[in-house]
Design an enzyme around this catalytic site. Structure first.
Site, PDB file in Angstrom:
ATOM      1  N   LYS A 280      26.967  10.249  23.812  1.00 38.58           N
ATOM      2  CA  LYS A 280      28.190   9.960  23.049  1.00 38.58           C
ATOM      3  C   LYS A 280      28.811  11.238  22.475  1.00 38.58           C
ATOM      4  O   LYS A 280      30.037  11.345  22.365  1.00 38.58           O
ATOM      5  CB  LYS A 280      27.886   8.950  21.939  1.00 38.58           C
ATOM      6  CG  LYS A 280      27.445   7.578  22.464  1.00 38.58           C
ATOM      7  CD  LYS A 280      28.500   6.945  23.349  1.00 38.58           C
ATOM      8  CE  LYS A 280      28.200   5.512  23.718  1.00 38.58           C
ATOM      9  NZ  LYS A 280      29.248   4.907  24.561  1.00 38.58           N
TER      10      LYS A 280
ATOM     11  N   TYR B 119      21.184   8.422  23.770  1.00 39.07           N
ATOM     12  CA  TYR B 119      22.477   7.785  23.502  1.00 39.07           C
ATOM     13  C   TYR B 119      23.397   8.727  22.694  1.00 39.07           C
ATOM     14  O   TYR B 119      24.579   8.897  23.033  1.00 39.07           O
ATOM     15  CB  TYR B 119      22.204   6.496  22.723  1.00 39.07           C
ATOM     16  CG  TYR B 119      23.386   5.620  22.438  1.00 39.07           C
ATOM     17  CD1 TYR B 119      23.888   4.755  23.407  1.00 39.07           C
ATOM     18  CD2 TYR B 119      23.995   5.622  21.184  1.00 39.07           C
ATOM     19  CE1 TYR B 119      24.962   3.915  23.127  1.00 39.07           C
ATOM     20  CE2 TYR B 119      25.061   4.790  20.899  1.00 39.07           C
ATOM     21  CZ  TYR B 119      25.543   3.939  21.868  1.00 39.07           C
ATOM     22  OH  TYR B 119      26.608   3.114  21.591  1.00 39.07           O
TER      23      TYR B 119
HETATM   24  P1  NAP Z   1      27.458  -4.818  25.617  1.00 36.54           P
HETATM   25  O1  NAP Z   1      27.845  -6.042  24.856  1.00 36.54           O
HETATM   26  O2  NAP Z   1      26.034  -4.622  25.980  1.00 36.54           O
HETATM   27  O3  NAP Z   1      28.380  -4.747  26.945  1.00 36.54           O
HETATM   28  C1  NAP Z   1      28.226  -3.659  27.814  1.00 36.54           C
HETATM   29  C2  NAP Z   1      29.220  -3.753  28.926  1.00 36.54           C
HETATM   30  O4  NAP Z   1      29.042  -2.598  29.777  1.00 36.54           O
HETATM   31  C3  NAP Z   1      29.040  -4.968  29.803  1.00 36.54           C
HETATM   32  O5  NAP Z   1      30.296  -5.373  30.272  1.00 36.54           O
HETATM   33  C4  NAP Z   1      28.186  -4.425  30.953  1.00 36.54           C
HETATM   34  O6  NAP Z   1      28.314  -5.139  32.183  1.00 36.54           O
HETATM   35  C5  NAP Z   1      28.791  -3.050  31.101  1.00 36.54           C
HETATM   36  N1  NAP Z   1      27.908  -2.123  31.788  1.00 36.54           N
HETATM   37  C6  NAP Z   1      26.662  -1.728  31.424  1.00 36.54           C
HETATM   38  N2  NAP Z   1      26.171  -0.872  32.333  1.00 36.54           N
HETATM   39  C7  NAP Z   1      27.121  -0.732  33.288  1.00 36.54           C
HETATM   40  C8  NAP Z   1      27.213   0.020  34.495  1.00 36.54           C
HETATM   41  N3  NAP Z   1      26.222   0.808  34.916  1.00 36.54           N
HETATM   42  N4  NAP Z   1      28.339  -0.097  35.245  1.00 36.54           N
HETATM   43  C9  NAP Z   1      29.371  -0.891  34.830  1.00 36.54           C
HETATM   44  N5  NAP Z   1      29.330  -1.612  33.704  1.00 36.54           N
HETATM   45  C10 NAP Z   1      28.227  -1.533  32.941  1.00 36.54           C
HETATM   46  O7  NAP Z   1      27.858  -3.507  24.813  1.00 36.54           O
HETATM   47  P2  NAP Z   1      28.962  -3.281  23.682  1.00 36.54           P
HETATM   48  O8  NAP Z   1      28.296  -3.365  22.374  1.00 36.54           O
HETATM   49  O9  NAP Z   1      30.151  -4.100  23.963  1.00 36.54           O
HETATM   50  O10 NAP Z   1      29.284  -1.728  23.927  1.00 36.54           O
HETATM   51  C11 NAP Z   1      30.436  -1.283  24.629  1.00 36.54           C
HETATM   52  C12 NAP Z   1      30.587   0.200  24.415  1.00 36.54           C
HETATM   53  O11 NAP Z   1      30.712   0.464  23.010  1.00 36.54           O
HETATM   54  C13 NAP Z   1      29.378   1.008  24.879  1.00 36.54           C
HETATM   55  O12 NAP Z   1      29.784   2.229  25.434  1.00 36.54           O
HETATM   56  C14 NAP Z   1      28.619   1.249  23.593  1.00 36.54           C
HETATM   57  O13 NAP Z   1      27.810   2.397  23.677  1.00 36.54           O
HETATM   58  C15 NAP Z   1      29.751   1.421  22.620  1.00 36.54           C
HETATM   59  N6  NAP Z   1      29.371   1.206  21.228  1.00 36.54           N
HETATM   60  C16 NAP Z   1      28.889  -0.001  20.818  1.00 36.54           C
HETATM   61  C17 NAP Z   1      28.519  -0.166  19.490  1.00 36.54           C
HETATM   62  C18 NAP Z   1      28.001  -1.468  18.953  1.00 36.54           C
HETATM   63  O14 NAP Z   1      27.617  -1.498  17.775  1.00 36.54           O
HETATM   64  N7  NAP Z   1      27.971  -2.545  19.723  1.00 36.54           N
HETATM   65  C19 NAP Z   1      28.609   0.919  18.595  1.00 36.54           C
HETATM   66  C20 NAP Z   1      29.086   2.137  19.066  1.00 36.54           C
HETATM   67  C21 NAP Z   1      29.470   2.266  20.379  1.00 36.54           C
HETATM   68  P3  NAP Z   1      27.345  -6.409  32.533  1.00 36.54           P
HETATM   69  O15 NAP Z   1      27.907  -7.551  31.744  1.00 36.54           O
HETATM   70  O16 NAP Z   1      27.464  -6.617  33.986  1.00 36.54           O
HETATM   71  O17 NAP Z   1      25.973  -6.024  32.090  1.00 36.54           O
END
Ligand code: NAP
Length: 248
Positions: free
Chosen positions: A160, A156
């Protein structure tokens, strides 16, 4: 104030979590918003409802962001349906956390393909119409893991950090066409992704956050709207940590 009036945005992974908050915030700022998701159709419908309720057009695409062909089909379809693409938010992401000793080749490949290759796929497809428009914005959702590393996340953090290198390079390549490229590096944000952490892990992480709370998806979405707006017209190639002060 509708700072994104007459703009069309495309958000990858817009069905849940941070991606949904970004899609809704862009719509609230006046943009029509297309978005992709992988499998959660009912969650995607909720996002669509929210965008429509804001009085904006929307279209969702069930499409795997790691597929080069699918990404180019989605961008072609957005340009056909909406006439243009002004804002691309590369947000789709997954985790497959484990120590490197235990990490499988599949854990590595899935995370690199979904989190990094996806940004290449969509940026390559979207920069063509943006170049003809002589205007565009790309926002890459990276992570503080890509800035400072995090045990258990070699895959990851590599993806990133790769996004950050890509952001700076693309910002230099596309500046002459009036396309700005920036990254947002969230800290610990309350979504399904961090819902997998134990309370003990959450407490340990919160101990590192000066503002003493986890972030909300809206904390990230507001920054994406700012970076997408004319208020950020002189900002490109930057990485903005939105993390309650964790990285400073
Ligand atoms: P999340 O709640 O797990 O949501 C992930 C989203 O990405 C969902 O809409 C999912 O679609 C979609 N997705 C996953 N794999 C995919 C693929 N192969 N093709 C198209 N869509 C896909 O995650 P989140 O926490 O909102 O994270 C969003 C972004 O922020 C990510 O890039 C993550 O790395 C980054 N981020 C998050 C955090 C945190 O603390 N949460 C911190 C730093 C960075 P489905 O609903 O269909 O599964």
């Amino acid at each position: 104030m509708n700072v994104l009036e007459n703009k069309t945005a495309l958000v990858t992974g817009g069905s849940r979590g941070i991606g949904r908050a970004i899609a809704l915030a862009l719509a609230a700022a006046g943009a029509d918003v297309a978005f992709t998701y992988k499998s959660a159709s009912s969650a995607a419908q909720e996002t669509e409802k929210g965008i429509t309720a804001a009085g904006r057009r929307t279209q969702s695409y069930q499409s795997d962001a790691s597929s080069f062909g699918d990404a180019s089909n989605v961008v072609e379809s957005v340009v056909r349906e909406f006439g243009r693409v002004d804002i691309l938010v590369n947000n789709a992401g997954i985790t497959r956390d484990t120590l490197l000793m235990r990490m499988s080749e599949q854990d590595w490949d899935e995370v690199i393909d979904t989190n990094l290759k996806s940004a290449f796929n969509f940026s390559k497809a979207a920069c063509r119409p943006m170049m003809s428009q002589r205007e565009g914005v790309i926002v890459n959702i990276s992570s503080i893991a890509g800035v400072i590393g995090n045990p258990g996340q070699t895959n990851y953090a590599a993806a990133k950090a790769g996004m950050i290198g890509m952001t700076k390079t693309l910002a230099k390549e596309l500046a002459s066409r009036n396309i700005r490229v920036n990254a947002v590096a969230p800290g610990f944000i309350e979504t399904d992704m961090t819902g997998k952490l134990t309370q003990q892990q959450k407490d340990a992480l919160l101990g590192l956050v000066p503002l003493k709370r986890m972030g909300t998806p809206d904390d990230i979405a507001h920054v994406v709207v700012f970076l997408s707006s004319p208020a950020a017209a002189y900002i490109t190639g930057q990485v903005l940590c939105v993390d309650g002060g964790l990285v400073m």
